[in-house]
Design an enzyme around this catalytic site. Sequence first.
Site, short mmCIF file in Angstrom:
data_model
loop_
_atom_site.label_atom_id
_atom_site.label_comp_id
_atom_site.label_asym_id
_atom_site.label_seq_id
_atom_site.Cartn_x
_atom_site.Cartn_y
_atom_site.Cartn_z
N GLU A 195 0.85 -1.20 0.00
CA GLU A 195 0.00 0.00 0.00
C GLU A 195 0.88 1.24 0.00
O GLU A 195 1.80 1.38 0.82
CB GLU A 195 -0.95 0.04 1.20
CG GLU A 195 -1.77 1.34 1.16
CD GLU A 195 -3.07 1.32 1.92
OE1 GLU A 195 -3.26 0.43 2.77
OE2 GLU A 195 -3.91 2.21 1.65
N GLY A 200 -1.13 9.55 8.63
CA GLY A 200 -0.53 10.20 9.80
C GLY A 200 0.54 11.21 9.45
O GLY A 200 1.08 11.86 10.33
N ASP A 245 9.97 8.75 -1.20
CA ASP A 245 9.08 9.68 -1.91
C ASP A 245 8.64 9.05 -3.23
O ASP A 245 9.46 8.81 -4.12
CB ASP A 245 9.84 10.99 -2.15
CG ASP A 245 8.93 12.06 -2.75
OD1 ASP A 245 7.83 11.72 -3.23
OD2 ASP A 245 9.34 13.24 -2.72
N HIS A 271 -2.10 11.39 -4.05
CA HIS A 271 -3.27 11.67 -4.88
C HIS A 271 -3.02 12.76 -5.92
O HIS A 271 -3.96 13.23 -6.55
CB HIS A 271 -4.52 11.97 -4.05
CG HIS A 271 -4.79 10.88 -3.06
ND1 HIS A 271 -4.91 9.57 -3.43
CD2 HIS A 271 -4.92 10.89 -1.71
CE1 HIS A 271 -5.11 8.82 -2.37
NE2 HIS A 271 -5.10 9.58 -1.30
N ASP A 297 -9.10 7.68 -4.31
CA ASP A 297 -9.25 9.15 -4.28
C ASP A 297 -9.13 9.77 -5.66
O ASP A 297 -8.45 10.80 -5.86
CB ASP A 297 -8.24 9.76 -3.29
CG ASP A 297 -8.66 9.49 -1.84
OD1 ASP A 297 -9.45 8.54 -1.63
OD2 ASP A 297 -8.22 10.21 -0.94
C1 LIG Z 1 -4.46 9.46 3.00
S1 LIG Z 1 -2.99 9.07 3.87
C2 LIG Z 1 -3.00 7.29 3.79
C3 LIG Z 1 -4.08 6.69 4.65
C4 LIG Z 1 -3.97 5.19 4.85
N1 LIG Z 1 -3.70 4.46 3.62
C5 LIG Z 1 -5.25 4.65 5.45
O1 LIG Z 1 -6.19 4.29 4.72
O2 LIG Z 1 -5.31 4.59 6.70
C6 LIG Z 1 -1.78 9.53 2.70
C7 LIG Z 1 -0.33 9.30 3.14
O3 LIG Z 1 0.49 9.42 1.97
C8 LIG Z 1 1.72 10.00 2.31
N2 LIG Z 1 2.30 10.65 1.12
C9 LIG Z 1 1.94 11.82 0.56
N3 LIG Z 1 2.74 12.10 -0.49
C10 LIG Z 1 3.62 11.10 -0.61
C11 LIG Z 1 4.69 10.79 -1.50
N4 LIG Z 1 5.02 11.63 -2.48
N5 LIG Z 1 5.39 9.66 -1.31
C12 LIG Z 1 5.06 8.81 -0.30
N6 LIG Z 1 4.06 9.04 0.56
C13 LIG Z 1 3.34 10.16 0.42
C14 LIG Z 1 1.39 10.97 3.42
O4 LIG Z 1 2.52 11.22 4.25
C15 LIG Z 1 0.23 10.28 4.15
O5 LIG Z 1 0.71 9.64 5.31
#
Ligand SMILES: C[S@@+](CC[C@H](N)C(=O)[O-])C[C@H]1O[C@@H](n2cnc3c(N)ncnc32)[C@H](O)[C@@H]1O
Length: 406
Positions: A195, A200, A245, A271, A297
Amino acid sequence: MTIQRAHEEILKLILAAEGGAEQIEAAIREVGPERTAHILADELVNRADLHEIPGQDAAPVDIQLALAFDGATVGHVIRAGKSAEHEAGRAEEPHATIEADLAELLRAVLGPWRAPEAQVLRIVWHDLENTERLGGTMHVFPVVKRLVRGTTGRHEDLGELSLRQGSDKWGLHFYTPHYERHFGPLRDRPLKILELGIGGYGNPASGGGSLRMWKRFFPRAVIYGVDVFDKAPLREQRIHTIEGDLSDEGFLQSLGRDLGPFDIVIDDASHGNSDLIAAFKSLFPYVRPGGLFAAEDLQTSYWPGYGGSSRELSSPATSMGFLKTLLDGLNHEEREHPEGHEPSQTDLTLTGAHFYPSLAVFEKGVNAEGASASWIPRQKMSYEEMSAVDWGEGLTADHADEDGGQ
Ligand SMILES: C[S@@+](CC[C@H](N)C(=O)[O-])C[C@H]1O[C@@H](n2cnc3c(N)ncnc32)[C@H](O)[C@@H]1O
């Protein structure tokens, strides 16, 4: 012990758990009976939600596991108090003892699910006659019942798990019924799940709701979560976190190369439209045949702030615009290409696409059913013309059979 080694051990036990007695015993010997007991106790504690029992933090109760293997008994103690801990050894005065054959317990906990109420163990209550001691520790009964429940084949509802584990996949979004439909048939298989997006954000100990939800929904799966922030405190048995990232092309590529192939990939990270497109392009090739890729999303496909557009609905630079281009690939063999066309790897391996509000699920397989025969007219014929065609002996013979040979 490194996370990688811990996963290798549990994968060995998961795979052995559906084999014969010899295979199971060999795996236990390889991993070690004490380590196997530790792994199984960890699963039982995880499945028991002991913190939900009223009064469970009044006084800790010690549950002794006595697990027979190779003519000896492996001891492991689960201490359920404010939090639940467990370690190898013997409790001085356990409140209850769970006796089982270690190999049978392994089959029940990590094998394909058994019948919902199958019993593989014996419970000994030590304080039934000791009312004084029992008085303050009555919660030993629900504690043991919940631990035992983890050995049976009770299936938990994904929406309920989402709520309890703190994911927004039900309640804020309504993805879990769709996931039940697509993931349900894979539920009891040994799986590798990835995933993207743990949740958080910058708080290392916050998030991980969906990783814990998948762990419970798929009792035989190893779950990898990726986030741009360090999420190491959220690691658990069968949950591994990776920091990186996803907008970095090199990192994205390394995920598939180093950890793939996967049975399921879920994108729930930034997203941003370009990130989703890059994730699909990089990771769909690492989904196993029979596996799935889910994109969450997708509402951001219409939001300019995420690289989307509500005007140019078919622009392949937006998430939905790009995903829609995949649909014609489903029928790549039937398309007429006067100037020639080489199907892409996605065309050749995408076998299904399902769209829901803000969610899409893609099936992986071999898309090579073969094009319709060249003699089938590409021009739509009238019923008269169709009726005049000699459809051949084969068809008429089949119909004759259906009619009782008339
Ligand atoms: C909506 S939350 C995920 C929620 C989780 N999957 C759940 O359903 O409980 C999105 C996460 O993606 C991470 N994120 C955002 N941009 C990112 C990137 N470029 N690379 C990796 N992670 C990223 C954020 O730090 C955040 O923790």
